[in-house]
Design a protein around this motif. Structure first.
Motif, PDB file in Angstrom:
ATOM      1  N   SER A   1     -12.630   1.655 -21.896  1.00 10.98           N
ATOM      2  CA  SER A   1     -11.355   0.966 -21.675  1.00 10.98           C
ATOM      3  C   SER A   1     -11.589  -0.361 -20.975  1.00 10.98           C
ATOM      4  O   SER A   1     -12.518  -0.509 -20.172  1.00 10.98           O
ATOM      5  N   ARG A   2     -10.731  -1.319 -21.275  1.00 18.63           N
ATOM      6  CA  ARG A   2     -10.852  -2.617 -20.620  1.00 18.63           C
ATOM      7  C   ARG A   2     -10.487  -2.504 -19.148  1.00 18.63           C
ATOM      8  O   ARG A   2      -9.542  -1.810 -18.777  1.00 18.63           O
ATOM      9  N   THR A   3     -11.251  -3.210 -18.314  1.00 19.02           N
ATOM     10  CA  THR A   3     -11.008  -3.191 -16.883  1.00 19.02           C
ATOM     11  C   THR A   3     -11.398  -4.534 -16.280  1.00 19.02           C
ATOM     12  O   THR A   3     -12.286  -5.219 -16.800  1.00 19.02           O
ATOM     13  N   ARG A   4     -10.731  -4.920 -15.200  1.00 19.13           N
ATOM     14  CA  ARG A   4     -11.097  -6.158 -14.511  1.00 19.13           C
ATOM     15  C   ARG A   4     -12.332  -5.920 -13.654  1.00 19.13           C
ATOM     16  O   ARG A   4     -12.375  -4.996 -12.859  1.00 19.13           O
ATOM     17  N   ARG A   5     -13.307  -6.801 -13.804  1.00 19.57           N
ATOM     18  CA  ARG A   5     -14.544  -6.695 -13.046  1.00 19.57           C
ATOM     19  C   ARG A   5     -14.648  -7.741 -11.950  1.00 19.57           C
ATOM     20  O   ARG A   5     -15.551  -7.692 -11.114  1.00 19.57           O
ATOM     21  N   GLY A   6     -13.765  -8.711 -11.950  1.00 23.45           N
ATOM     22  CA  GLY A   6     -13.785  -9.731 -10.911  1.00 23.45           C
ATOM     23  C   GLY A   6     -12.664 -10.720 -11.108  1.00 23.45           C
ATOM     24  O   GLY A   6     -12.107 -10.844 -12.206  1.00 23.45           O
ATOM     25  N   VAL A   7     -12.317 -11.412 -10.029  1.00 29.68           N
ATOM     26  CA  VAL A   7     -11.290 -12.445 -10.106  1.00 29.68           C
ATOM     27  C   VAL A   7     -11.652 -13.562  -9.135  1.00 29.68           C
ATOM     28  O   VAL A   7     -12.198 -13.314  -8.054  1.00 29.68           O
ATOM     29  N   TYR A   8     -11.401 -14.792  -9.566  1.00 31.64           N
ATOM     30  CA  TYR A   8     -11.642 -15.985  -8.754  1.00 31.64           C
ATOM     31  C   TYR A   8     -10.349 -16.783  -8.694  1.00 31.64           C
ATOM     32  O   TYR A   8      -9.716 -17.018  -9.719  1.00 31.64           O
ATOM     33  N   VAL A   9      -9.972 -17.188  -7.500  1.00 31.72           N
ATOM     34  CA  VAL A   9      -8.766 -17.988  -7.296  1.00 31.72           C
ATOM     35  C   VAL A   9      -9.152 -19.250  -6.539  1.00 31.72           C
ATOM     36  O   VAL A   9      -9.894 -19.182  -5.549  1.00 31.72           O
ATOM     37  N   VAL A  10      -8.693 -20.393  -7.011  1.00 33.42           N
ATOM     38  CA  VAL A  10      -8.949 -21.654  -6.318  1.00 33.42           C
ATOM     39  C   VAL A  10      -7.619 -22.359  -6.079  1.00 33.42           C
ATOM     40  O   VAL A  10      -6.759 -22.399  -6.961  1.00 33.42           O
ATOM     41  N   VAL A  11      -7.439 -22.870  -4.879  1.00 30.82           N
ATOM     42  CA  VAL A  11      -6.234 -23.608  -4.490  1.00 30.82           C
ATOM     43  C   VAL A  11      -6.680 -24.986  -4.026  1.00 30.82           C
ATOM     44  O   VAL A  11      -7.489 -25.099  -3.095  1.00 30.82           O
ATOM     45  N   THR A  12      -6.195 -26.033  -4.663  1.00 28.13           N
ATOM     46  CA  THR A  12      -6.565 -27.389  -4.274  1.00 28.13           C
ATOM     47  C   THR A  12      -5.346 -28.131  -3.751  1.00 28.13           C
ATOM     48  O   THR A  12      -4.211 -27.851  -4.133  1.00 28.13           O
ATOM     49  N   THR A  13      -5.607 -29.093  -2.872  1.00 29.44           N
ATOM     50  CA  THR A  13      -4.542 -29.893  -2.270  1.00 29.44           C
ATOM     51  C   THR A  13      -4.749 -31.361  -2.635  1.00 29.44           C
ATOM     52  O   THR A  13      -5.710 -31.722  -3.307  1.00 29.44           O
ATOM     53  N   GLY A  14      -3.842 -32.195  -2.171  1.00 25.34           N
ATOM     54  CA  GLY A  14      -3.957 -33.628  -2.415  1.00 25.34           C
ATOM     55  C   GLY A  14      -4.841 -34.342  -1.426  1.00 25.34           C
ATOM     56  O   GLY A  14      -5.038 -35.564  -1.527  1.00 25.34           O
ATOM     57  N   THR A  15      -5.400 -33.614  -0.462  1.00 25.82           N
ATOM     58  CA  THR A  15      -6.268 -34.216   0.548  1.00 25.82           C
ATOM     59  C   THR A  15      -7.668 -34.445  -0.008  1.00 25.82           C
ATOM     60  O   THR A  15      -8.242 -33.543  -0.630  1.00 25.82           O
TER      61      THR A  15
ATOM     62  N   ARG B   1      -9.305 -17.208 -12.492  1.00 29.13           N
ATOM     63  CA  ARG B   1     -10.228 -16.802 -13.557  1.00 29.13           C
ATOM     64  C   ARG B   1     -10.543 -15.329 -13.378  1.00 29.13           C
ATOM     65  O   ARG B   1     -10.930 -14.889 -12.301  1.00 29.13           O
ATOM     66  N   THR B   2     -10.344 -14.550 -14.415  1.00 28.55           N
ATOM     67  CA  THR B   2     -10.540 -13.101 -14.358  1.00 28.55           C
ATOM     68  C   THR B   2     -11.668 -12.693 -15.293  1.00 28.55           C
ATOM     69  O   THR B   2     -11.732 -13.155 -16.437  1.00 28.55           O
ATOM     70  N   LEU B   3     -12.566 -11.854 -14.815  1.00 30.01           N
ATOM     71  CA  LEU B   3     -13.641 -11.299 -15.623  1.00 30.01           C
ATOM     72  C   LEU B   3     -13.217  -9.913 -16.109  1.00 30.01           C
ATOM     73  O   LEU B   3     -12.952  -9.019 -15.295  1.00 30.01           O
ATOM     74  N   VAL B   4     -13.127  -9.747 -17.407  1.00 31.21           N
ATOM     75  CA  VAL B   4     -12.661  -8.492 -17.987  1.00 31.21           C
ATOM     76  C   VAL B   4     -13.805  -7.847 -18.753  1.00 31.21           C
ATOM     77  O   VAL B   4     -14.432  -8.476 -19.616  1.00 31.21           O
ATOM     78  N   GLY B   5     -14.096  -6.590 -18.434  1.00 32.16           N
ATOM     79  CA  GLY B   5     -15.137  -5.846 -19.132  1.00 32.16           C
ATOM     80  C   GLY B   5     -14.611  -4.497 -19.563  1.00 32.16           C
ATOM     81  O   GLY B   5     -13.406  -4.319 -19.737  1.00 32.16           O
ATOM     82  N   ARG B   6     -15.522  -3.552 -19.708  1.00 35.42           N
ATOM     83  CA  ARG B   6     -15.133  -2.197 -20.093  1.00 35.42           C
ATOM     84  C   ARG B   6     -15.739  -1.198 -19.115  1.00 35.42           C
ATOM     85  O   ARG B   6     -16.831  -1.419 -18.579  1.00 35.42           O
TER      86      ARG B   6
END
Length: 203
Positions: free
Chosen positions: A133-147, A123-128
């Motif tokens: 000009s548009r710029t990325r203000r944050g990013v969230y990454v989640v990795v899930t497993t079968g456990t 998930r990326t937060l895009v602002g100005r």
């Protein structure tokens, strides 16, 4: 961060004895950890022990500092991908009255085959910026497993007798302009995209 869900701490610099450098310009793990971690030798030894001769395809780093009356307690973590595995390392200082200085460094490493990954979400937060000009203000990454990490019984009205809700094991990473800056935002996004390309299909 992959082990803590929230960040209520300070990413401190020289005042706490930590390197102040931004790790994002460094393409090599050794250079990045030496610019960013308080204990780069511990991190590199732990990761290198399981990495062996395999080439690092990508990585992301994080540190969080708890400032207390007794000083700074540092949480450090690294996530490294060698194309087949996700290697997760973290350390934190824990109290040990019997040790010199009253603390010891708790260092741990976890190796996750990419075949165990069931989901990679970004998930990326895009602002100005100030110029509009548009710029990325944050990013969230989640990795899930079968456990299964947690199981909770559901009320009878939601699922009937014996019904339960399962929560899978998940590793979460985040960067923002306040926490890491634009360079680390870009590096984390690239790391998430790498995992997304490498996760086997057909689970």
């Amino acid at each position: 961060m992959f082990s803590r869900v929230t960040k209520g701490h300070e990413d401190a610099g020289p005042a706490s004895g930590l390197p102040a450098g931004d790790w994002s310009p460094y393409g090599r793990l050794g250079d990045a950890t030496r610019a960013y971690f308080l204990h780069p030798d511990v991190a590199l030894a732990a990761i290198g022990g399981v990495l062996g001769r395999r080439r690092i395809r990508g990585f992301t780093l994080e540190r969080v500092v708890d400032l207390t009356e007794s000083g700074a307690s540092v949480w450090q973590e690294a996530a490294v991908c060698d194309g087949r595995r996700l290697i997760l390392w973290h350390s934190e200082e824990v109290a040990d009255p019997g040790a010199p200085g009253g603390t010891v460094l708790d260092s741990s490493v976890q190796v996750l085959p990419l075949s165990e990954v069931r989901h990679v979400g970004m998930r990326t937060l895009v602002g100005r910026d100030g110029a509009g000009s548009r710029t990325r203000r944050g990013v969230y990454v989640v990795v899930t497993t079968g456990t299964v990490q947690e199981m909770a019984a559901l009320p009878p009205e939601e699922g009937g007798p014996g019904a339960a809700r399962f929560r899978p094991e998940a590793f979460r990473f985040s960067k923002s302009l306040d926490d890491g800056g634009p360079g680390q935002i870009d590096r984390l996004l690239a790391f998430g995209e790498l995992l997304g390309r490498l996760v086997p299909s057909g689970h």
